[in-house]
Design a protein around this motif. Structure first.
Motif, short mmCIF file in Angstrom:
data_model
loop_
_atom_site.label_atom_id
_atom_site.label_comp_id
_atom_site.label_asym_id
_atom_site.label_seq_id
_atom_site.Cartn_x
_atom_site.Cartn_y
_atom_site.Cartn_z
N HIS A 168 0.75 -1.09 0.08
CA HIS A 168 -0.04 -0.13 -0.05
C HIS A 168 0.87 1.12 -0.11
N PHE A 169 0.85 2.10 -1.03
CA PHE A 169 1.70 3.00 -1.30
C PHE A 169 3.21 2.56 -0.91
N GLY A 170 3.41 1.45 -1.63
CA GLY A 170 4.99 1.16 -1.41
C GLY A 170 5.12 0.63 0.01
N THR A 171 4.57 0.49 0.99
CA THR A 171 5.06 0.33 2.45
C THR A 171 4.86 -1.30 2.67
N MET A 172 5.73 -1.57 3.54
CA MET A 172 5.69 -2.87 4.09
C MET A 172 6.39 -3.64 3.18
N ALA A 173 7.41 -3.34 2.31
CA ALA A 173 7.98 -4.19 1.30
C ALA A 173 8.99 -5.19 1.94
N ILE A 174 9.58 -4.52 2.72
CA ILE A 174 10.71 -5.41 3.43
C ILE A 174 9.88 -6.60 4.40
N GLU A 175 9.17 -6.29 4.94
CA GLU A 175 8.40 -7.15 5.74
C GLU A 175 7.70 -8.37 4.95
N GLN A 176 6.89 -7.80 3.95
CA GLN A 176 6.52 -8.89 2.84
C GLN A 176 7.46 -9.65 2.31
N ALA A 177 8.75 -9.14 1.75
CA ALA A 177 9.86 -9.95 1.22
C ALA A 177 10.27 -11.03 2.30
N ARG A 178 10.51 -10.42 3.54
CA ARG A 178 10.83 -11.56 4.72
C ARG A 178 9.98 -12.63 4.85
N LEU A 179 8.66 -12.07 4.92
CA LEU A 179 7.70 -13.33 5.20
C LEU A 179 7.54 -14.21 4.26
N LEU A 180 7.57 -13.80 3.04
CA LEU A 180 7.58 -14.80 1.94
C LEU A 180 8.71 -15.64 1.59
N VAL A 181 10.08 -15.18 1.86
CA VAL A 181 10.99 -15.87 1.87
C VAL A 181 11.39 -16.87 3.05
N ASN A 182 10.93 -16.40 4.12
CA ASN A 182 10.87 -17.21 5.52
C ASN A 182 10.16 -18.45 5.22
N GLU A 183 8.98 -18.44 4.17
CA GLU A 183 8.06 -19.55 4.18
C GLU A 183 8.53 -20.34 3.00
N GLY A 184 9.95 -20.01 2.43
CA GLY A 184 10.59 -21.02 1.52
C GLY A 184 10.56 -20.50 0.05
N MET A 185 10.07 -19.24 -0.26
CA MET A 185 10.04 -18.85 -1.53
C MET A 185 11.53 -18.44 -2.17
N ASN A 186 11.60 -18.68 -3.55
CA ASN A 186 12.54 -18.30 -4.23
C ASN A 186 12.47 -16.63 -4.35
N PRO A 187 13.33 -15.63 -4.00
CA PRO A 187 12.96 -14.22 -3.99
C PRO A 187 12.85 -13.87 -5.52
N ASP A 188 13.36 -14.59 -6.50
CA ASP A 188 13.17 -14.13 -7.80
C ASP A 188 11.73 -14.30 -8.42
N LYS A 189 11.00 -15.33 -7.71
CA LYS A 189 9.51 -15.43 -7.87
C LYS A 189 8.68 -14.46 -7.26
N ILE A 190 9.18 -13.44 -6.59
CA ILE A 190 8.32 -12.37 -5.92
C ILE A 190 8.49 -10.91 -6.69
N ILE A 191 7.49 -10.46 -6.83
CA ILE A 191 7.30 -8.99 -7.41
C ILE A 191 6.64 -8.32 -6.25
N LEU A 192 7.15 -7.36 -5.67
CA LEU A 192 6.69 -6.51 -4.62
C LEU A 192 5.90 -5.31 -5.56
N GLY A 193 4.74 -4.90 -5.29
CA GLY A 193 4.03 -4.10 -6.36
C GLY A 193 3.87 -2.72 -5.53
N HIS A 194 3.86 -1.80 -6.62
CA HIS A 194 3.62 -0.40 -6.25
C HIS A 194 4.83 0.33 -5.40
N LEU A 195 5.94 -0.24 -5.62
CA LEU A 195 7.13 0.33 -5.16
C LEU A 195 7.61 1.68 -5.62
N ASP A 196 7.14 1.98 -6.77
CA ASP A 196 7.37 3.43 -7.45
C ASP A 196 6.69 4.39 -6.42
N LEU A 197 5.66 4.24 -5.78
CA LEU A 197 5.10 5.24 -4.74
C LEU A 197 5.72 5.37 -3.65
#
Ligand SMILES: [Zn+2]
Length: 302
Positions: A168-197
């Motif tokens: 939301h307006f680019g917030t919480m990106a690092i927290e999202q990345a950590r949460l998804l990667v901690n669940e075992g995800m390949n970070p290159d399969k993650i797109i964090l949206g709206h970071l331009d904002l």
């Protein structure tokens, strides 16, 4: 392969791709006005045909189960325009969630996503090719949003399908990345949206260090941020060597953004207005191709 509403395609034919769009949705239930009711299929087909004149061949449609997703409309638009459409499975911001999510385990959410990816959506044979746009609220990941994000990561680990998100307006990106990667995800399969904002270069560098991709995906929404600012920030990121980790799009989420309304360029904003800003700033064609084609193809391929 890349899974489209018309079946699998080879990544080589994907071409120029808008990575975060909506073509069939209805948010009027929550927003209380009909500006985000996209049942006007003929108008959308005209808007898409205009976009395709700029060379766009493919589009990732990130409308989730709780945003009024309509995969039959997506199939018809794909047929009418000859556009490759990758459709989604996911749940959006908590205020949109069905009540059942708050009482669910991430595994149960994962199973919903696996069904849509492997068997088909809502009784059709149309399968999701990405999970998203799974979301977090302003400066916060709510309890329900955390359950959905964990379910998304689990489904990606099983299938290798990418996860695309709403920050939301680019917030919480690092927290999202950590949460998804901690669940075992390949970070290159993650797109964090709206970071331009977020409009914050140090923040971009910190987010990208986690190995994820980021979306400059609200291009043309100049009431939030000027496209000149977006272009300056993007060129800075390219200068830092991040050209493999960025995708572009417009996130057209209201009919008032359509080009036929006369005030915005709608789905054409990236190609008609933004690419010239990048060319003026000296971007080379090879890097532009990465942003528009190669990065989407790599991320969507599974
Ligand atoms: Zn969004």
């Amino acid at each position: 392969m890349i899974q489209t509403v018309k079946g699998p395609i080879n990544q080589k034919i994907l071409g120029i791709t808008m990575c975060h769009e909506h073509l069939a949705m209805d948010l009027s239930r929550i927003r209380g006005d009909d500006d985000s009711d996209f049942s006007c299929e003929d108008t959308i087909i005209e808007e898409i045909r205009a976009m395709m004149k700029y060379g766009v061949k493919s589009l990732v449609e990130v409308t989730t189960n709780d945003m009024g997703r309509d995969v039959k409309q997506l199939f018809r638009i794909s047929e009418a325009c000859g556009l490759n459409i990758v459709c989604s499975t996911g749940f959006y911001l908590e205020q949109y969630h069905p009540k059942s999510i708050a009482e669910s385990e991430p595994k149960q959410i994962c199973d919903i996503f696996l069904h849509d990816i492997q068997l088909g959506i809502a009784g059709t044979e149309i399968k999701a090719g990405i999970i998203g746009e799974v979301a977090s609220s302003m400066n916060e990941i709510t309890k329900g949003e955390e359950i959905v994000l964990k379910g998304a990561a689990k489904a990606s680990v099983v299938t290798a399908v990418a996860v695309t998100t709403h920050c939301h307006f680019g917030t919480m990106a690092i927290e999202q990345a950590r949460l998804l990667v901690n669940e075992g995800m390949n970070p290159d399969k993650i797109i964090l949206g709206h970071l331009d904002l977020a409009d914050d270069r140090d923040y971009y560098a910190e987010v990208l260090k986690t190995g994820v991709n980021i979306g400059f995906d609200t291009i043309g929404k100049t009431s939030y941020l000027s496209d000149e600012k977006r272009a300056d920030n993007l060129m800075w990121l390219i200068d830092k060597g991040y050209e493999d980790k960025i995708i572009l799009s417009q996130d057209i989420s209201r009919k008032s953004y359509f080009s036929c309304k006369g005030t915005h360029s709608g789905y054409m904003s990236v190609m008609k207005d933004f690419v010239p800003l990048l060319l003026n700033r000296g971007i080379n064609q090879e890097i532009l191709n990465k942003l528009l084609q190669n990065n989407p193809a790599r991320i969507l391929n599974f």
